[in-house]
Design an enzyme around this catalytic site. Structure first.
Site, PDB file in Angstrom:
ATOM      1  N   GLU A 181       0.817  -1.207   0.000  1.00 14.80           N
ATOM      2  CA  GLU A 181       0.000   0.000   0.000  1.00 14.80           C
ATOM      3  C   GLU A 181       0.857   1.265   0.000  1.00 14.80           C
ATOM      4  O   GLU A 181       0.564   2.236   0.706  1.00 14.80           O
ATOM      5  CB  GLU A 181      -0.948  -0.005   1.205  1.00 14.80           C
ATOM      6  CG  GLU A 181      -1.949  -1.142   1.179  1.00 14.80           C
ATOM      7  CD  GLU A 181      -2.908  -1.139   2.353  1.00 14.80           C
ATOM      8  OE1 GLU A 181      -4.088  -1.433   2.141  1.00 14.80           O
ATOM      9  OE2 GLU A 181      -2.457  -0.832   3.470  1.00 14.80           O
ATOM     10  N   GLU A 265      -7.021  -7.221  -1.473  1.00 14.26           N
ATOM     11  CA  GLU A 265      -7.689  -7.073  -0.180  1.00 14.26           C
ATOM     12  C   GLU A 265      -9.167  -6.805  -0.439  1.00 14.26           C
ATOM     13  O   GLU A 265      -9.562  -5.696  -0.789  1.00 14.26           O
ATOM     14  CB  GLU A 265      -7.065  -5.960   0.665  1.00 14.26           C
ATOM     15  CG  GLU A 265      -5.654  -6.283   1.144  1.00 14.26           C
ATOM     16  CD  GLU A 265      -5.126  -5.303   2.186  1.00 14.26           C
ATOM     17  OE1 GLU A 265      -5.896  -4.406   2.617  1.00 14.26           O
ATOM     18  OE2 GLU A 265      -3.950  -5.440   2.577  1.00 14.26           O
TER      19      GLU A 265
END
Length: 619
Positions: A181, A265
């Site tokens: 991320e 995710e």
């Protein structure tokens, strides 16, 4: 849907004999994930080895397989394995990552490895060892020599554990993530030029490649953050993206106009903090989105499929403008399809109906749950008695945990006054929670979450000021990750005067269960207290400690720190795995920080309480 089941059948066919260490090929080719020359879809679930007792790993992996999944994804937690500078543990109990990966293969699951070095994950410091903050010139997630030397050391230690577990060597690892991320961090740190950010992410990615990882790489970011997070040579995947058209468009934009398309995710639940409502997601919402992915050929990874528990001091924290810190709870249930204790939920059953094929195994039996008669607490010792046997560090000003060479737990700060002083006590640098005493009498609770940094105080002649400070978990997300010192990190001010000279500091890391053998009961109300008791079992099983009558603290059972409790909720119970209990005598030690009532016993119940908020008085 027929195509989906055929693809899944092929996948299960290929992994049926995976326990025999037969070699396969896995690649990203022609816009597809390709296993042994055949296009496949990945239906994965995130589950972290460190959040599940080692004896339960196989049960949880069987639960995943029985839901119809074909892969498990896991972060690797750097600070879980580098337990002191240059000291590595990949073998003890829950730290045996290689064993976890091997069990996954034995259960017919491929593995997606997410080594960071930054992982977020609602984990202490986002996975970084606390002592990195003591390294000169270290800048976390930056292109600097000290940091890159540390990441190289970590990646090397990790690679030596998993290199032969790649699919190219007969193992189950099919993909490895580069960073994590990073696009979010780039967006949050616009004070740093994009080129400098890219220089960093390219450097850590190159370290992974140089070590010899042979399987495909990927990145995971929000779909609007690919510019900062995507890496040349790694498949971009979009976290939390439910819009199929947007997903395909952004992946193609950063992947040479083609797929494969994956949501690394996919959130069936959400993280939770102390003092805030427990977030939930209806099963039909998760099922509906899963079906969209299946119908459109999108691979996915549920984050989390099973959250587990933040045992010990492993919880991290978030930061926002309303609260200087949002500490994460001990339970990492996440409202996931598999509950914290490994139970099949309605969400699990609904997803299983959607994903299962003729080859999907039966759901494994639920681990036994027991109740334990009320546990009598036979000793209650004032924390000051334990402190008396510890040598103090004396300095003119309070030191941080890091300056004291301590990572977690508590520090007792003490200052003797020969002259009286009164007025406002200001502790703007409190990290994170403190109880203040004058001559042993409780004066106030200070709390970073509620931004309570001051109180009125009256210190007479020849009095002692004590401040017992708790580290509630280092921030794991956002730019504040480089501002993660704990304890008292600024001057202590009373009535506008900075208080210096002969501050005594007592280190109470509570890494191990406190030894109370030499101490007699001495507890008083409103004093930090250690309780001890024991209980006998004819049979073992999972249970939950009922902490609704308690204030704030931690619990050790048979020497294992099973986590924090805090009366504010919403979590009011602590999961106690039966595999950590034993037939015969079991021991319990509870450190209760507030001790508003002297306790006589602790109770157990058979179901967790995770949604009961009880705000602090006056907040």
């Amino acid at each position: 849907m027929k195509k989906h089941f055929f693809v899944l059948f092929l996948f299960f066919l290929f992994i049926a004999n995976s326990g025999a260490q037969s070699k396969h090929t896995f690649s990203i080719t022609g816009g597809n994930f390709v296993l042994d020359g055949n296009p496949i879809q990945i239906h994965s679930g995130e589950m972290h080895y460190s959040r599940i007792p080692q004896p339960y790993w196989r049960h949880r992996l069987k639960m995943m397989k029985a839901m119809g999944l074909n892969a498990v994804a896991t972060y690797v937690f750097w600070n879980y394995h580098e337990i002191a500078p240059g000291v590595w543990d990949f073998k003890t109990g829950n730290k045996n990552l290689a064993e976890y990966i091997k069990i996954a293969q034995e259960e017919g699951l491929f593995v997606i490895l997410r080594p960071g070095p930054y992982v977020c994950a609602e984990w202490e410091f986002g996975g970084y060892p606390w002592f990195l903050q003591n390294v000169p010139n270290m800048v976390i997630r930056g292109h600097n020599e000290a940091y890159l030397a540390a990441t190289k050391s970590y990646f090397t230690a990790l690679y030596n554990q998993v290199k032969n577990l790649q699919i190219t060597k007969g193992g189950p690892i099919i993909m490895v993530q580069g960073e994590n991320e990073f696009g979010s961090y780039v967006a949050q740190r616009k004070d740093i030029p994009l080129a400098e950010h890219k220089k960093y992410s390219a450097a850590v990615f190159q370290q992974l490649k140089d070590l010899g990882f042979e399987v495909p790489f990927f990145t995971s970011d929000g779909s609007w953050l690919f510019e900062g997070g995507a890496l040349p040579g790694a498949l971009p995947t979009a976290n939390g993206e439910g819009d199929i058209a947007k997903l395909k468009k952004v992946v193609e934009q950063f992947n040479n106009g083609q797929g494969p398309y994956m949501v690394a995710e996919f959130y069936p639940g959400w993280l939770d903090h102390w003092a805030e409502p427990f977030p939930t997601q209806k099963p039909e919402q998760t099922v509906r989105q899963t079906k969209k992915y299946l119908d459109n050929g999108v691979s996915f990874n549920y984050y989390m499929i099973h959250g587990g528990t933040n045992f010990g001091f492993t919880t991290g924290a978030n930061y926002n403008k309303e609260h200087d810190i949002q500490p994460d709870m001990t339970s990492y249930d996440y409202d996931a399809p598999i509950s914290e204790a490994g139970w099949a939920t309605p969400k699990y059953n609904a997803l299983r109906e959607l994903l299962k094929t003729n080859e999907t195994p039966a759901v494994p039996a639920k681990i036994a749950v027991i109740t334990i008669p009320d546990i009598a607490l036979t000793k209650a010792v004032d924390l000051a008695d334990l402190k008396s046997g510890i040598s103090s560090v004396i300095e003119d000003n309070p030191l941080t945990f890091e300056q004291l060479n301590q990572g977690n737990g508590y520090v007792w700060y003490s200052k003797k006054f020969t002259q009286p002083i009164s007025g406002k006590l200001e502790l703007k640098g409190l990290r994170d929670y403190a109880i203040v005493y004058v001559n042993g009498i409780k004066v106030a609770e200070l709390n970073r979450y509620y931004k309570k940094y001051d109180c009125e105080i009256d210190i007479p002649f020849n009095a002692t000021l004590d401040i017992v400070v708790e580290n509630m978990g280092r921030i794991n997300y956002g730019p504040q990750i480089n501002e993660n010192n704990k304890g008292i990190i600024s001057p202590v001010i009373i009535n506008g005067e900075t208080i210096t000279g002969d501050w005594e500091m007592y280190k109470l890391p509570m890494t191990d269960v406190p030894n109370l053998a030499k101490h007699k009961s001495s507890a008083k109300t409103n004093r930090p207290t250690l309780y001890q008791g024991s209980f006998n079992l004819a049979k073992t099983g999972d249970t939950f400690l009922d902490m609704r009558d308690w204030g704030k603290g931690i619990v050790f059972v048979n020497g294992i720190n099973i986590g924090r409790y805090w009366s504010v909720g919403p979590q009011q119970t602590l999961y106690l795995p039966g595999c950590w209990l034993k037939k015969g005598k079991n021991d319990i030690v509870i450190f209760e920080q507030k001790n508003e009532v002297v306790q006589q016993k602790v109770k157990t119940i058979i179901t967790p309480i995770l949604e009961d908020l009880k705000p602090e008085k006056g907040q």
